[in-house]
Design an enzyme around this catalytic site. Sequence first.
Site: not given
Length: 160
Positions: A15-17, A10, A13, A126
């Site tokens: 939140c999402r990944s 993301c 690095n 995000d």
Amino acid sequence: MDRHKILFVCAGNICRSPLAEGIFRHLAIKAGQGSEFEVDSAGTGSWHQGERPDRRSMEVASDHGVDISAQRARRIEAADFHRFDLILTMDQDNLKNLRKIAPADTLGKLHLFNAFTLGSGKDIPDPYYGGHEDFEATYTMLLAGCNALLPLAGKALRAS
């Protein structure tokens, strides 16, 4: 046996990944396949390098029995393109950014997370500027994709 190496990417690095990495690792271990995979995450930017995931990502993960607190943010490195078998981005912008810097012989490894896992062109939004419900929605989307990825990953990576 060679391990299948998957990198989730993301922007920062945090939140999402990291959530995708934690969810996929958790599912693989639960399925007795943890040793078959090497899983990591990275960002296209270096704003948060060395930091833990966003506290809201850690909270949502923890609420679902997934611990991502030991992860640390890092920026994608040139070696990652050759090290990983599969590189999944959370959105089109990050996919576009990776395609600009990836060596030509690695472009086939780059995929949009939802396109590869669920056949959808939708981005994983995000949640950084949102609240708890946004992080929960992100978790739910990533869980659906990771559940689909687990049986796909071994087959796809063995065929390549």
